[in-house]
Design an enzyme around this catalytic site. Structure first.
Site, PDB file in Angstrom:
ATOM      1  N   ARG A 136       0.840  -1.201   0.000  1.00  0.00           N
ATOM      2  CA  ARG A 136       0.000   0.000   0.000  1.00  0.00           C
ATOM      3  C   ARG A 136       0.872   1.247   0.000  1.00  0.00           C
ATOM      4  NH1 ARG A 136      -5.098   2.154   1.972  1.00  0.00           N
ATOM      5  NH2 ARG A 136      -4.945   4.339   1.380  1.00  0.00           N
ATOM      6  N   ARG A 195      -5.077   1.494  -5.291  1.00  0.00           N
ATOM      7  CA  ARG A 195      -4.290   0.884  -4.224  1.00  0.00           C
ATOM      8  C   ARG A 195      -4.324  -0.631  -4.288  1.00  0.00           C
ATOM      9  NH1 ARG A 195      -8.305   3.868  -0.306  1.00  0.00           N
ATOM     10  NH2 ARG A 195      -7.966   5.282  -1.985  1.00  0.00           N
ATOM     11  N   ASP A 250      -6.749  -1.707   0.746  1.00  0.00           N
ATOM     12  CA  ASP A 250      -7.308  -0.696   1.633  1.00  0.00           C
ATOM     13  C   ASP A 250      -8.123  -1.422   2.692  1.00  0.00           C
ATOM     14  OD1 ASP A 250      -8.034   1.863   2.596  1.00  0.00           O
ATOM     15  OD2 ASP A 250      -9.862   1.852   1.405  1.00  0.00           O
ATOM     16  N   ASP A 286     -10.333  -0.646   6.200  1.00  0.00           N
ATOM     17  CA  ASP A 286     -10.952   0.399   7.005  1.00  0.00           C
ATOM     18  C   ASP A 286     -11.792  -0.204   8.113  1.00  0.00           C
ATOM     19  OD1 ASP A 286     -10.100   2.701   5.530  1.00  0.00           O
ATOM     20  OD2 ASP A 286     -11.631   2.279   4.022  1.00  0.00           O
TER      21      ASP A 286
END
Length: 176
Positions: free
Chosen positions: A91, A100, A103, A105
């Protein structure tokens, strides 16, 4: 460590490299972290890239999924663990909402609300992202996004623009 075990929802996305393998490897990486138990993984969906100006069909498409975890890690420690996994998978942080390899989250952490420069909970854009809501609703049909309501209702009002990818399995049990 926060001590008490809580439930968290982690969103995964990739639009560079071997996207499916990156998601599978990320889930394995999560499961290998002390203090994290991966409980369930959603089906994988494919979506058009979202950029600050809106959806960008000229960018590589994303594969997205959601995993439900139990963790004893405090929210910032969990975020740190996610950043380590992202970094291991190449990343690079540069362009806002740029392409990317991976990712990760935190979408929800035990229904808690948090606002600080490094972490906002629940994720501030989750309620407007079909590529988070669709897999989350698939893995937990009764899910609620704190401050916004039932995930299934949010997805219905937003519209689901994602498409399921049937041949990628993240190696963890599916829907509850």
């Amino acid at each position: 460590m926060s001590g008490a075990e809580v439930t968290a929802v982690i969103a995964l996305g990739s639009n560079l490299g071997d996207r499916g393998e990156l998601l599978v490897s990320a889930v394995a990486g999560l499961a290998a972290v002390d203090g994290i138990i991966v409980e369930a993984a959603s089906p994988v969906v494919e979506t058009i890239a979202l950029k600050p100006g809106g959806r960008d069909s000229s960018a590589p498409k994303y594969l997205n999924a959601v995993v439900l975890v139990r963790t004893t890690l405090a929210p910032h420690a969990l975020l740190d663990a996610l950043h380590v996994i992202e970094n291991v998978h190449g990343r690079e942080r540069g362009e806002l909402w740029g392409n990317r390899t991976l990712d990760l989250d935190i979408v929800d952490y035990d229904g808690q609300t948090l606002h600080d420069p490094d972490l906002v909970l629940p994720h501030p854009h989750a309620h407007e992202r079909d590529f988070v809501l669709s897999p989350w609703a698939a893995v937990d049909p009764d899910a609620v996004l704190p401050g916004h309501g039932r995930v299934a209702d949010l997805l219905t009002s937003l519209g689901d623009l994602s498409g399921a990818v049937g041949d990628i399995h993240l190696g963890i049990g599916a829907a509850r």
